[in-house]
Design an enzyme around this catalytic site. Sequence first.
Site, PDB file in Angstrom:
ATOM      1  CE  LYS A   1      -3.915  -2.168   2.276  1.00 26.81           C
ATOM      2  NZ  LYS A   1      -4.937  -2.067   3.314  1.00 26.81           N
TER       3      LYS A   1
ATOM      4  CG  ASP B   1      -8.063  -0.015   3.469  1.00 26.66           C
ATOM      5  OD1 ASP B   1      -8.859  -0.850   3.038  1.00 26.66           O
ATOM      6  OD2 ASP B   1      -6.825  -0.083   3.304  1.00 26.66           O
TER       7      ASP B   1
END
Length: 293
Positions: free
Chosen positions: A71, A108
Amino acid sequence: MSITGHTKLVGVMGWPVSHTLSPPMQNAALRHGGIDAAYVPLAVEPDRITDAVRGLRALGYVGSNVTIPHKQAVFALMDTLTAEAEVIGAVNTIRVEEDGSLTGHNTDCLGAVRAVETDGTLVRGRTVLVIGAGGAGRGVAAGAAFAGADRIVILNRTPEKAQAVAEELGQRITLDPSLEWYAGGLDEKPPIPWEDIDVVFQMTSVGMRATPGLPLDPGVFRPGCHVLEGIYAPLETEFFRKARAKGLQVTGGLEMLMEQGAASFAFWFGQEPNKDVMRQALRDAVRSREEEG
Ligand code: ATR
């Protein structure tokens, strides 16, 4: 699902990627939405991530999700970033634009907020507690700030980490100057009274199968407080069960996973997926994994 010469592709890059529950969830939503696309796992070794991201453009992918450990690395490879990705410093969703440029987003961070909001509690104007100051806790604290929380408290086993995250996000998220940030340790007296807390996000790894236990006794929260457990395997952690037994409103981690996936889907395809279909596919995937042991 039948794959033809017209079928578009979306992926999820991770290493390892075999644990991901996103393919059954996203493919169920694509099928239900009548979209001719397939969502596939992409196992990408850490030193190949740059090539893999470039490959999305070369292969004509619609985009990709990004999971552990890529990420942060992917963040640095984007042409454009959304406000969420920029603040968090991590990308979990890539979209390939018509001109071939890459936009990085982070769903997220809003997944947890949307999960409690779908369950009836608006985060705007509330006092929010985030338990945990790792990557997940940091992302959710940012999500609560974007959603308009009034006060955000971060408590962590290592209080210095909570302090650092609260200070950093406080400096970077300046949408609402009246937003107050607090930090502390799990074993210390809380920086604000427990009764003031409206929404709790449990974002530590405590309660997973490998690390059972409780990060904090949910008995401290007042009735009416809404608790989100970030863990989805097991479907009901000790924290989840104790909070429910106390009569608190409780949302499980599967909802958070579903909401981040729904937000990624909407980012790629410009339409909302059917959340019931996604939820059911996730439940089935978790159950069959639990049966496999
Ligand atoms: P993630 O990316 O999922 O957030 P992480 O960055 O490793 O994973 O963070 C794990 C979180 O769980 C941290 O907040 C960690 O607390 P520390 O910062 O003190 O390590 C928390 N955690 C892990 N084990 C814990 C335990 N036994 N008790 C309390 N908190 C724990």
